[in-house]
Design an enzyme around this catalytic site. Structure first.
Site, PDB file in Angstrom:
ATOM      1  N   ARG A 231      -7.651 -20.196 -20.503  1.00 30.74           N
ATOM      2  CA  ARG A 231      -6.779 -20.353 -21.668  1.00 30.74           C
ATOM      3  C   ARG A 231      -5.470 -20.974 -21.187  1.00 30.74           C
ATOM      4  NH1 ARG A 231     -10.534 -20.098 -24.380  1.00 30.74           N
ATOM      5  NH2 ARG A 231     -11.080 -18.702 -26.075  1.00 30.74           N
ATOM      6  N   ASP A 255      -8.712 -27.923 -19.157  1.00 29.80           N
ATOM      7  CA  ASP A 255      -9.466 -28.050 -20.410  1.00 29.80           C
ATOM      8  C   ASP A 255      -8.727 -27.353 -21.545  1.00 29.80           C
ATOM      9  OD1 ASP A 255     -11.864 -28.801 -21.906  1.00 29.80           O
ATOM     10  OD2 ASP A 255     -12.268 -26.646 -22.009  1.00 29.80           O
ATOM     11  N   GLU A 260      -2.051 -26.052 -27.466  1.00 28.13           N
ATOM     12  CA  GLU A 260      -3.120 -26.955 -27.923  1.00 28.13           C
ATOM     13  C   GLU A 260      -3.367 -26.904 -29.425  1.00 28.13           C
ATOM     14  OE1 GLU A 260      -6.258 -25.196 -25.395  1.00 28.13           O
ATOM     15  OE2 GLU A 260      -7.367 -24.740 -27.221  1.00 28.13           O
ATOM     16  N   HIS A 292     -10.428 -28.878 -24.697  1.00 31.60           N
ATOM     17  CA  HIS A 292     -11.165 -27.618 -24.914  1.00 31.60           C
ATOM     18  C   HIS A 292     -12.650 -27.903 -25.217  1.00 31.60           C
ATOM     19  CE1 HIS A 292     -10.268 -23.182 -25.946  1.00 31.60           C
ATOM     20  NE2 HIS A 292     -11.543 -23.302 -25.630  1.00 31.60           N
TER      21      HIS A 292
HETATM   22  P1  NAI Z   1     -15.795 -12.249 -18.981  1.00 31.96           P
HETATM   23  O1  NAI Z   1     -15.241 -11.165 -19.859  1.00 31.96           O
HETATM   24  O2  NAI Z   1     -17.250 -12.240 -18.643  1.00 31.96           O
HETATM   25  O3  NAI Z   1     -14.987 -12.275 -17.585  1.00 31.96           O
HETATM   26  C1  NAI Z   1     -13.596 -12.171 -17.486  1.00 31.96           C
HETATM   27  C2  NAI Z   1     -13.304 -11.565 -16.114  1.00 31.96           C
HETATM   28  O4  NAI Z   1     -11.887 -11.608 -15.919  1.00 31.96           O
HETATM   29  C3  NAI Z   1     -13.739 -10.083 -15.994  1.00 31.96           C
HETATM   30  O5  NAI Z   1     -14.532  -9.905 -14.839  1.00 31.96           O
HETATM   31  C4  NAI Z   1     -12.418  -9.333 -15.900  1.00 31.96           C
HETATM   32  O6  NAI Z   1     -12.502  -8.167 -15.101  1.00 31.96           O
HETATM   33  C5  NAI Z   1     -11.537 -10.391 -15.260  1.00 31.96           C
HETATM   34  N1  NAI Z   1     -10.112 -10.126 -15.410  1.00 31.96           N
HETATM   35  C6  NAI Z   1      -9.455  -9.464 -16.404  1.00 31.96           C
HETATM   36  N2  NAI Z   1      -8.133  -9.416 -16.129  1.00 31.96           N
HETATM   37  C7  NAI Z   1      -7.956 -10.046 -14.947  1.00 31.96           C
HETATM   38  C8  NAI Z   1      -6.818 -10.306 -14.146  1.00 31.96           C
HETATM   39  N3  NAI Z   1      -5.590  -9.892 -14.504  1.00 31.96           N
HETATM   40  N4  NAI Z   1      -6.999 -10.980 -12.996  1.00 31.96           N
HETATM   41  C9  NAI Z   1      -8.224 -11.409 -12.609  1.00 31.96           C
HETATM   42  N5  NAI Z   1      -9.359 -11.167 -13.325  1.00 31.96           N
HETATM   43  C10 NAI Z   1      -9.208 -10.509 -14.490  1.00 31.96           C
HETATM   44  O7  NAI Z   1     -15.366 -13.598 -19.678  1.00 31.96           O
HETATM   45  P2  NAI Z   1     -16.029 -15.031 -19.484  1.00 31.96           P
HETATM   46  O8  NAI Z   1     -17.125 -15.204 -20.475  1.00 31.96           O
HETATM   47  O9  NAI Z   1     -16.305 -15.269 -18.058  1.00 31.96           O
HETATM   48  O10 NAI Z   1     -14.821 -15.983 -19.975  1.00 31.96           O
HETATM   49  C11 NAI Z   1     -13.611 -16.073 -19.247  1.00 31.96           C
HETATM   50  C12 NAI Z   1     -12.582 -16.805 -20.101  1.00 31.96           C
HETATM   51  O11 NAI Z   1     -12.978 -18.162 -20.263  1.00 31.96           O
HETATM   52  C13 NAI Z   1     -12.476 -16.290 -21.547  1.00 31.96           C
HETATM   53  O12 NAI Z   1     -11.549 -15.204 -21.642  1.00 31.96           O
HETATM   54  C14 NAI Z   1     -11.978 -17.481 -22.301  1.00 31.96           C
HETATM   55  O13 NAI Z   1     -10.576 -17.435 -22.387  1.00 31.96           O
HETATM   56  C15 NAI Z   1     -12.404 -18.677 -21.450  1.00 31.96           C
HETATM   57  N6  NAI Z   1     -13.383 -19.521 -22.116  1.00 31.96           N
HETATM   58  C16 NAI Z   1     -13.112 -20.855 -22.213  1.00 31.96           C
HETATM   59  C17 NAI Z   1     -14.001 -21.707 -22.831  1.00 31.96           C
HETATM   60  C18 NAI Z   1     -13.757 -23.187 -22.910  1.00 31.96           C
HETATM   61  O14 NAI Z   1     -14.491 -23.897 -23.616  1.00 31.96           O
HETATM   62  N7  NAI Z   1     -12.772 -23.722 -22.218  1.00 31.96           N
HETATM   63  C19 NAI Z   1     -15.234 -21.194 -23.451  1.00 31.96           C
HETATM   64  C20 NAI Z   1     -15.444 -19.788 -23.244  1.00 31.96           C
HETATM   65  C21 NAI Z   1     -14.536 -18.987 -22.626  1.00 31.96           C
END
Ligand code: NAI
Length: 332
Positions: A231, A255, A260, A292
């Site tokens: 994000r 991205d 945005e 994005h």
């Molecule tokens: P997820 O929930 O599977 O993984 C997120 C990980 O971040 C978890 O393991 C969590 O413990 C960790 N985390 C939480 N706080 C943290 C911190 N302070 N420091 C380090 N790690 C921390 O989520 P997923 O599916 O892997 O997605 C990650 C992010 O990607 C989403 O939150 C979203 O913002 C972004 N995203 C972007 C997309 C795009 O098209 N650019 C599409 C989908 C998601």
């Protein structure tokens, strides 16, 4: 259910119409983003279907409650654009698509890295102009380099495995480590100081807002490659610009961008950009920005459409909502 579908993009219409009608829902597509001013468009519908470009703040949610909207269905994984406390206060459940293809985002992150390192964006333009010189296009082997992955959930894990495949040493930081992942979990300080490439895959929340700021940059090695498909507001953009100006950052693949909203997903090619920070960011030859689109693969979009409509059908059938987002996990 009657679904008011906001921020419609052309590629979504046929797919969502197909799944909605198969499940006997009626769907109205609006190009407008949902916010307090446009919420009235949803009058006469039961549910709003929203994307990351929609703003579901308290004011919007109050408007939705007044026109008897019963469900907020997000067609995204992230929900930092929703005030979950307000949704809870106005008794409107929120559902999302928690996973649709972590590979889509992880592979796009790798694409940004490869393009930046081997300067494909420059080479493409040069060859098109019949300039076949290769001066200035030198990259480095990824093999043997250290990559720092911040956040090793679904997407971060997929990205870490891709980097493993390139023969990289992968360091990771996550408060909830995944012991099955072939990475070395370290402190953020160690990750910053030892990584040639740093990639962000953690959620945006009040704790992670501007995680990558001036102080973080000062701990990183000179010439570090920074990748952000998480994000935008994970990075303090002004600090990033300063780090680019002083060559602290070797390259940035983005991205997402913290401002945005109102820009991404729009064709502004005939307009003057009013955002001076974005305009400056786009001037750097070692910055690649995409709008994005990391999620944007056939598989991911299909899964998003299917899960979104399944979420709505489950709500209509009074079933449990496995994909509900609750306010206590606000900003997860
Ligand atoms: P997820 O929930 O599977 O993984 C997120 C990980 O971040 C978890 O393991 C969590 O413990 C960790 N985390 C939480 N706080 C943290 C911190 N302070 N420091 C380090 N790690 C921390 O989520 P997923 O599916 O892997 O997605 C990650 C992010 O990607 C989403 O939150 C979203 O913002 C972004 N995203 C972007 C997309 C795009 O098209 N650019 C599409 C989908 C998601």
């Amino acid at each position: 259910m009657k679904i008011a579908f906001f921020s419609t993009q052309i590629f979504e219409k046929d797919l969502f119409f197909k799944y909605a009608t198969q499940n006997k829902h009626e769907i109205t597509f609006f190009e407008y983003a949902l916010n307090a001013k446009t919420a009235q468009l949803a009058q006469g519908h039961d549910c709003v279907c929203c994307f990351v470009s929609d703003l579901l703040d308290e004011e919007t949610i109050k408007e939705l409650q007044q026109i008897k909207i019963r469900l907020i269905s997000l067609r995204s994984a992230g929900f930092n654009h929703v005030n979950l406390d307000a949704a809870s206060q106005f008794h409107i459940p929120v559902v999302r698509v928690p996973a649709y293809s972590p590979y889509s985002v992880a592979e796009h992150t790798a694409a940004l890295l490869m393009c930046l390192n081997r300067k494909i964006h420059k080479a493409y333009a040069r060859v098109k102009e019949q300039n076949f010189k290769i001066d200035g296009l030198m990259g480095f082997d990824l093999h043997g380099k250290t990559v720092g992955v911040i956040g090793t959930g679904k997407i971060g894990s997929a990205f870490a495995k891709i980097m493993n495949g390139f023969g990289c040493r992968v360091l990771a930081y996550d408060p909830q480590p995944n012991s099955e992942l072939p990475v070395e979990y370290v402190t953020l300080e160690k990750l910053y100081s030892q990584s040639k490439i740093i990639s962000l895959h953690l959620p945006l929340n009040p704790e992670t807002h501007h995680l990558i700021n001036e102080e973080a940059f000062s701990k990183m090695m000179d010439g570090v490659f920074l990748l952000n498909t998480g994000r935008g507001a994970l990075i303090d953009t002004i600090a990033l610009i300063n780090a680019l100006k002083t060559n602290k950052i070797g390259a940035a693949g983005l991205d997402v961008y913290e401002e945005e909203e109102g820009v991404f997903f729009k064709d502004l090619s005939n307009k003057i950009l009013s955002d001076d920070v974005l305009t400056r960011l786009l001037t750097f030859p070692n910055v690649i920005m995409t709008s994005h689109q990391a999620f944007f693969t056939e598989e991911a979009v299909n899964n998003i459409a299917q899960t979104t409509i399944d979420n709505i059908t489950q709500f209509e059938s009074f079933n449990k909502l496995p994909n509900q987002v609750l306010s206590k996990t606000h900003y997860k």
